[in-house]
Design an enzyme around this catalytic site. Structure first.
Site, PDB file in Angstrom:
ATOM      1  N   CYS A 195      20.713   0.677  30.047  1.00  0.00           N
ATOM      2  CA  CYS A 195      21.434   0.574  28.768  1.00  0.00           C
ATOM      3  C   CYS A 195      22.841   1.156  28.877  1.00  0.00           C
ATOM      4  O   CYS A 195      23.798   0.574  28.387  1.00  0.00           O
ATOM      5  CB  CYS A 195      20.714   1.342  27.655  1.00  0.00           C
ATOM      6  SG  CYS A 195      18.937   1.241  27.675  1.00  0.00           S
ATOM      7  N   ASP A 196      22.978   2.327  29.495  1.00  0.00           N
ATOM      8  CA  ASP A 196      24.236   3.067  29.406  1.00  0.00           C
ATOM      9  C   ASP A 196      25.051   3.110  30.693  1.00  0.00           C
ATOM     10  O   ASP A 196      26.218   3.508  30.670  1.00  0.00           O
ATOM     11  CB  ASP A 196      23.952   4.515  28.947  1.00  0.00           C
ATOM     12  CG  ASP A 196      23.297   4.545  27.574  1.00  0.00           C
ATOM     13  OD1 ASP A 196      23.622   3.668  26.756  1.00  0.00           O
ATOM     14  OD2 ASP A 196      22.453   5.426  27.324  1.00  0.00           O
ATOM     15  N   CYS A 207      18.493   6.169  29.782  1.00  0.00           N
ATOM     16  CA  CYS A 207      18.335   4.758  30.168  1.00  0.00           C
ATOM     17  C   CYS A 207      19.555   4.272  30.943  1.00  0.00           C
ATOM     18  O   CYS A 207      20.623   4.053  30.360  1.00  0.00           O
ATOM     19  CB  CYS A 207      18.123   3.904  28.917  1.00  0.00           C
ATOM     20  SG  CYS A 207      18.044   2.145  29.278  1.00  0.00           S
TER      21      CYS A 207
END
Ligand code: NAP
Length: 307
Positions: free
Chosen positions: A135-136, A132
């Protein structure tokens, strides 16, 4: 007497649309989601091909759909479904907080990420291996990262990462991208993206601190390469979240539910909508169509048993 008329499993675009249509039909509707509403779409940083809606984040689109659904009375709960049983003329949906019954079910459980299955992948999940970018990605600000895959997800997320990192190595096993040509053009022209085509990742190596390097091998002729990067994002496709169905519903060899365009499965009263269904195009636009079609089928089934 059942707890609900309809239970919808999954609150991605397909499930939320089913909730909107069922709620608006005044069917008592429970939508069960094990993660966050929006499914795969919720972690897409930019949706720019959903008709009539200016570019927005997947999370924002999901939040609007949820609000619209709840305005029609459908109830969203957070829980994990572990199975469905047919009991006479209704269904019992097994979930973490106990069994719940309904006269009909829409399965809109979506897909999860396919893994590469290479040494180091499992070991470094959360420490350099990610599925992701939204997200990261921020963890790698001003560093170099790698993205693996040649589909829409890989290219779209590679482009997103260019806003955060100094360089993206895009590793793809062929020399042509599966992704939409518009994305491929943007990627090939981007100064921060280096495409490493006709290569696969053999292994991911690192230390206690996390990922340090990727070992690449050529497909056919070519040189092996070592990429010194602290992060690698894997986008090599999707696998359906249908294991919880056991043998109740027919699926194809990859686990996608073999319902037709009318979304009806082999079990009267159960429809399959969105990415978990065998279909040629997995998009928000097609998922939304499935959600509406599923409720149309279920309404008729609840009225006169037609299937
Ligand atoms: P995908 O389209 O199935 O692409 C997967 C990519 O991973 C392919 O390029 C494939 O290579 C590669 N791959 C698969 N297994 C591999 C392996 N073992 N080693 C190396 N590479 C491997 O998956 P996706 O990109 O996740 O997209 C899934 C669905 O969502 C698609 O239908 C896509 O159109 C849709 N989607 C749409 C959008 C959008 O429209 N904006 C955005 C994201 C996703 P090959 O090409 O060689 O098979």
């Amino acid at each position: 007497m059942t707890d609900h008329d309809v239970i919808v499993i999954g609150a991605g675009p397909a499930g939320l649309t089913a909730g909107i249509y069922a709620g608006r039909m005044r069917l008592s509707t429970l939508v069960i989601e094990m993660m966050m509403p929006g499914g795969q779409a919720a972690i897409t940083h930019l949706i720019e091909n959903y008709p009539g809606v200016s570019p927005l984040s997947g999370a924002e689109l999901a939040s609007r759909m949820q609000e619209q659904m709840e305005s029609f009375g459908a109830v969203l709960v957070s829980d994990t479904v572990t199975g469905i049983e047919r009991t006479g003329d209704h269904f019992t949906v097994m979930r973490g907080s106990g069994p719940t019954t309904a006269r009909a079910v829409v399965i809109a459980s979506g897909t999860g990420y396919r893994e590469l299955g290479i040494p180091g992948e499992k070991e470094f999940v959360g420490r350099g291996v990610s599925y992701c970018a939204t997200c990261d990605g921020p963890f790698y600000r001003d560093q170099e990262v790698a993205v693996v895959g040649g589909g829409n997800s890989a290219l779209q997320e590679a482009l997103y990462l260019t806003g955060l990192v100094t360089k993206v190595y895009l590793i793809h096993r062929r020399d042509e991208f599966r992704a939409h040509p518009v994305l491929a053009e943007r990627v090939r022209a981007h100064e921060k993206i280096e495409c490493i085509c006709s290569h696969t990742v053999e292994s991911i190596e690192g230390s206690g601190a996390g990922v340090e390097r990727l070992n690449l091998k050529p497909v056919g002729e070519g040189e092996k390469r070592v990429l010194e990067v602290p992060g690698v994002f894997l986008f090599v496709g999707l696998k359906p979240k249908t294991e919880f169905l056991g043998d109740l519903i027919e699926t194809n060899e990859w686990g996608f539910i073999t319902a037709g365009e009318d979304t009806r499965t082999n079990v009267p009263g159960i429809c399959a909508a969105g990415d978990c269904r065998e279909k040629p195009l997995r998009q928000i636009a097609t998922a939304v169509g499935d959600g509406a079609t599923a409720v149309f089928a279920i309404e008729r089934y609840l009225d006169d048993g037609e299937w």
